[in-house]
Design a protein around this motif. Structure first.
Motif, mmCIF file in Angstrom:
data_model
loop_
_atom_site.group_PDB
_atom_site.id
_atom_site.type_symbol
_atom_site.label_atom_id
_atom_site.label_comp_id
_atom_site.label_asym_id
_atom_site.label_seq_id
_atom_site.Cartn_x
_atom_site.Cartn_y
_atom_site.Cartn_z
ATOM 1 N N GLU A 188 154.614 36.157 -5.087
ATOM 2 C CA GLU A 188 155.711 36.313 -6.045
ATOM 3 C C GLU A 188 155.148 36.279 -7.457
ATOM 4 O OE1 GLU A 188 158.782 36.872 -5.198
ATOM 5 O OE2 GLU A 188 158.840 36.271 -3.082
ATOM 6 N N ILE A 190 156.391 35.594 -11.571
ATOM 7 C CA ILE A 190 157.443 35.115 -12.462
ATOM 8 C C ILE A 190 156.977 35.304 -13.896
ATOM 9 C CG2 ILE A 190 158.831 33.134 -13.182
ATOM 10 C CD1 ILE A 190 158.329 31.916 -10.423
ATOM 11 N N GLU A 198 164.202 26.976 -16.565
ATOM 12 C CA GLU A 198 164.370 28.242 -15.838
ATOM 13 C C GLU A 198 163.205 28.501 -14.890
ATOM 14 O OE1 GLU A 198 166.901 30.775 -19.197
ATOM 15 O OE2 GLU A 198 164.696 30.756 -19.240
ATOM 16 N N ILE A 199 161.993 28.255 -15.372
ATOM 17 C CA ILE A 199 160.822 28.496 -14.528
ATOM 18 C C ILE A 199 160.784 27.513 -13.367
ATOM 19 C CG2 ILE A 199 158.294 28.346 -14.482
ATOM 20 C CD1 ILE A 199 158.324 29.571 -17.294
ATOM 21 N N THR A 201 163.293 25.994 -11.988
ATOM 22 C CA THR A 201 164.375 26.335 -11.065
ATOM 23 C C THR A 201 163.991 27.515 -10.185
ATOM 24 O OG1 THR A 201 166.080 25.509 -12.566
ATOM 25 C CG2 THR A 201 166.776 27.096 -10.897
ATOM 26 N N GLU A 202 163.347 28.529 -10.777
ATOM 27 C CA GLU A 202 162.951 29.711 -10.010
ATOM 28 C C GLU A 202 161.877 29.365 -8.978
ATOM 29 O OE1 GLU A 202 162.705 33.744 -8.769
ATOM 30 O OE2 GLU A 202 164.241 32.415 -9.574
ATOM 31 N N ILE A 203 160.925 28.537 -9.366
ATOM 32 C CA ILE A 203 159.884 28.144 -8.408
ATOM 33 C C ILE A 203 160.476 27.291 -7.295
ATOM 34 C CG2 ILE A 203 157.860 26.638 -8.153
ATOM 35 C CD1 ILE A 203 156.690 27.888 -10.611
ATOM 36 N N ARG A 205 163.455 27.580 -6.190
ATOM 37 C CA ARG A 205 164.183 28.520 -5.333
ATOM 38 C C ARG A 205 163.231 29.229 -4.369
ATOM 39 N NH1 ARG A 205 165.245 33.716 -4.694
ATOM 40 N NH2 ARG A 205 163.858 34.347 -6.394
ATOM 41 N N LEU A 206 162.090 29.631 -4.877
ATOM 42 C CA LEU A 206 161.120 30.359 -4.050
ATOM 43 C C LEU A 206 160.461 29.474 -3.005
ATOM 44 C CD1 LEU A 206 159.371 32.499 -6.832
ATOM 45 C CD2 LEU A 206 160.952 33.321 -5.066
ATOM 46 N N SER A 226 156.690 23.602 -18.330
ATOM 47 C CA SER A 226 157.074 24.458 -17.209
ATOM 48 C C SER A 226 156.267 24.108 -15.965
ATOM 49 C CB SER A 226 156.849 25.927 -17.570
ATOM 50 O OG SER A 226 157.645 26.306 -18.672
ATOM 51 N N SER A 230 157.642 22.500 -12.170
ATOM 52 C CA SER A 230 157.465 23.326 -10.978
ATOM 53 C C SER A 230 156.895 22.571 -9.788
ATOM 54 C CB SER A 230 156.517 24.498 -11.308
ATOM 55 O OG SER A 230 156.998 25.242 -12.410
#
Length: 324
Positions: A188, A190, A198-199, A201-203, A205-206, A226, A230
């Motif tokens: 992935e 990003i 935001e970062i 949260t995205e990590i 999620r992944l 960030s 993570s």
């Protein structure tokens, strides 16, 4: 011999080509005819005076590939490669026609790599190996987030992580170019321009809400918040640099509750002999084709050395190489 040298710290224009005495093979040292030597951001920082301990005047250059011109009989004419945290700092480096190194630092170059390609490996892969394998102890089945994945060290870490059996998430301002090894390795990508929340949260999620086991932060400073956001419980953060700021705020309660470990990694502490030991471990991966350096973007003669340094200063994508 001809060498690129600086007598004072400053911008790349302090570099000049000059005639200096040729090194000789004595006291346990060998002499290498340099065929190619890459230019690293740390070389640029060294010339600027941003790294402590450099003794002037000095020939810069950490990474090299060439042939043994003089030394033990068993090494004569052998194609070798190397790097070192002392080269260009406390002993003359590789941006010259000839280079003297201890015999114990000699490592045979992988036949699968050209001199130019081999000269572009050292700092990136030794730093990546030191941080991901020796410091973070990245293991099979773990997940790593690589901040700065489009750069030399980041791209090396992505390949090392895959070889260790880890899942790789890449972060950077721009996605790795299609012709780079990291482009085909990361699961992935990003963009790193988002907020820490935001970062993170995205990590999460992944990774099914868990976070990553390791963050290898090849940027640092502006990315630290960030990176911390993570990490999974008990995660490890490896720091090798600080961009934008060298001081950051850390929520200590979050840190200890998450049992986070922050690990510093400094490849400058590895001299040319110790770095050579790591390159010997890395060589089979290059021979098999599992590891590849970043593509060579620009080539310069020794007389064009200043331009080579300026190309690195202007953040040329890919590797910049001087061919004496």
């Amino acid at each position: 011999m001809r060498a690129l040298r600086f007598d004072s710290f400053g911008e790349p224009d302090v570099l000049h080509v000059t005639e200096v005495p040729s090194p000789v093979a004595s006291n346990g040292e060998a002499v290498i005819a340099v065929k190619a030597a890459s230019v690293n951001p740390s070389d640029l920082k060294n010339v600027a005076g941003a790294i402590e301990g450099t003794i002037l005047p000095r020939v810069p250059g950490r990474d090299f590939a060439g042939t043994v011109l003089d030394g033990p009989p068993g090494w004569m004419g052998e194609e070798v490669w190397g790097t070192g945290g002392d080269l260009g700092f406390t002993r003359d480096g590789a941006h010259a026609e000839l280079l003297a190194v201890p015999v114990d630092a000699l490592v045979r170059k992988p036949e699968s790599l050209s001199f130019e390609e081999a000269s572009a490996v050292g700092v990136n892969f030794v730093t990546g190996w030191l941080g991901a394998v020796e410091t973070a102890e990245l293991d099979k089945g773990e997940t790593i987030a690589v901040f700065g994945v489009s750069g030399g060290v980041g791209g090396a870490v992505a390949q090392i992580a895959r070889a260790r059996g880890a899942q790789v998430i890449g972060l950077d301002q721009v996605k790795p170019a299609d012709n780079t090894p990291a482009a085909s390795i990361i699961q992935e990508f990003i963009p790193s321009g988002g907020s820490p929340q935001e970062i993170g949260t995205e990590i999460k999620r992944l990774t099914g809400g868990r976070g990553v086991d390791v963050v290898y932060d090849a940027v640092g400073g502006i990315t630290t918040a960030s990176a911390l956001a993570s990490l999974a419980h008990g995660g490890r953060l490896v720091v090798i640099s600080a961009v934008g700021t060298r001081t950051v705020e850390i929520d200590l309660i979050d840190l200890y509750r998450n049992e986070t470990r922050i690990l510093g990694c400094n490849s400058l502490r590895l001299d040319v002999v110790e770095s050579g030991k790591r390159l010997a471990q890395l060589a089979p991966y290059f021979e098999s084709g599992q590891f590849r350096p970043l593509p060579i973007a620009r080539r310069y003669s020794l007389e064009e050395g200043r331009d080579a340094y300026l190309a690195v200063a202007h953040r040329t994508r890919g590797r910049v190489v001087i061919c004496p």
